[in-house]
Design a protein around this motif. Sequence first.
Motif, PDB file in Angstrom:
ATOM      1  N   UNK A 119      80.434  -3.292  85.677  1.00  0.00           N
ATOM      2  CA  UNK A 119      79.762  -2.888  84.439  1.00  0.00           C
ATOM      3  C   UNK A 119      79.118  -1.516  84.591  1.00  0.00           C
ATOM      4  N   UNK A 120      78.486  -1.281  85.737  1.00  0.00           N
ATOM      5  CA  UNK A 120      77.850   0.023  85.985  1.00  0.00           C
ATOM      6  C   UNK A 120      78.905   1.127  85.988  1.00  0.00           C
ATOM      7  N   UNK A 121      80.037   0.850  86.628  1.00  0.00           N
ATOM      8  CA  UNK A 121      81.116   1.837  86.659  1.00  0.00           C
ATOM      9  C   UNK A 121      81.619   2.121  85.244  1.00  0.00           C
ATOM     10  N   UNK A 122      81.793   1.062  84.447  1.00  0.00           N
ATOM     11  CA  UNK A 122      82.293   1.238  83.078  1.00  0.00           C
ATOM     12  C   UNK A 122      81.294   2.010  82.208  1.00  0.00           C
ATOM     13  N   UNK A 123      80.006   1.755  82.407  1.00  0.00           N
ATOM     14  CA  UNK A 123      78.989   2.523  81.664  1.00  0.00           C
ATOM     15  C   UNK A 123      79.070   4.000  82.030  1.00  0.00           C
ATOM     16  N   UNK A 124      79.270   4.286  83.317  1.00  0.00           N
ATOM     17  CA  UNK A 124      79.380   5.684  83.754  1.00  0.00           C
ATOM     18  C   UNK A 124      80.618   6.344  83.165  1.00  0.00           C
ATOM     19  N   UNK A 125      81.726   5.634  83.147  1.00  0.00           N
ATOM     20  CA  UNK A 125      82.951   6.180  82.561  1.00  0.00           C
ATOM     21  C   UNK A 125      82.722   6.503  81.083  1.00  0.00           C
ATOM     22  N   UNK A 126      82.067   5.605  80.375  1.00  0.00           N
ATOM     23  CA  UNK A 126      81.788   5.857  78.956  1.00  0.00           C
ATOM     24  C   UNK A 126      80.881   7.075  78.773  1.00  0.00           C
ATOM     25  N   UNK A 127      79.864   7.211  79.633  1.00  0.00           N
ATOM     26  CA  UNK A 127      78.988   8.393  79.548  1.00  0.00           C
ATOM     27  C   UNK A 127      79.787   9.669  79.804  1.00  0.00           C
ATOM     28  N   UNK A 128      80.665   9.623  80.793  1.00  0.00           N
ATOM     29  CA  UNK A 128      81.492  10.796  81.095  1.00  0.00           C
ATOM     30  C   UNK A 128      82.408  11.136  79.927  1.00  0.00           C
ATOM     31  N   UNK A 129      82.988  10.114  79.319  1.00  0.00           N
ATOM     32  CA  UNK A 129      83.852  10.345  78.157  1.00  0.00           C
ATOM     33  C   UNK A 129      83.059  10.978  77.011  1.00  0.00           C
ATOM     34  N   UNK A 130      81.874  10.465  76.760  1.00  0.00           N
ATOM     35  CA  UNK A 130      81.040  11.011  75.683  1.00  0.00           C
ATOM     36  C   UNK A 130      80.691  12.473  75.965  1.00  0.00           C
ATOM     37  N   UNK A 131      80.383  12.776  77.223  1.00  0.00           N
ATOM     38  CA  UNK A 131      80.058  14.157  77.585  1.00  0.00           C
ATOM     39  C   UNK A 131      81.247  15.071  77.329  1.00  0.00           C
ATOM     40  N   UNK A 132      82.446  14.628  77.708  1.00  0.00           N
ATOM     41  CA  UNK A 132      83.654  15.435  77.505  1.00  0.00           C
ATOM     42  C   UNK A 132      83.886  15.659  76.008  1.00  0.00           C
TER      43      UNK A 132
END
Length: 160
Positions: A119-132
Amino acid sequence: MPKIVDHQQRRKELVATAAVVIADLGLENTTLKDVARAAGFSANLVAHYFDNKDQLLWQVQRFVGKRAAKRFLESGDHSVYSLVESALPYTPDTVVEWKVRVSFWSRAVVDPALAEAQDAWMRQVRRDMARVIREQQSARRLRPDIDVKIAVERLFILVN
């Protein structure tokens, strides 16, 4: 004269080898002995670096996540296209990553600590996607009226 060993490098090699073994045999079928054999070491040597299979698995999960993130960061353009391309299984390395992640999904159902790590990894991926997406909007490469939250969820579904 005793051989000088870079223990951190050896641990990384074992983790990378374990990822390939998991991709080939599946998570539940992989043993420390299998990893040792594939790496060309004894099971005792692997046990020196990892107390048990679970400890190795945690490192494998981190390894595949970091490798995917590194690949994207090194892509240069940081576009939405590069984000998606860096996550899809189209090279031998990315196929291994996908097989490992899929193997971990079933284990996370019965392992709360692993589920939280995923879940932590998926939250980070989503944050990275939003930043991009926001960066691309700021650079006028994406329309400013695109809802970032909806776009992130759609991209996340696409690459997972």
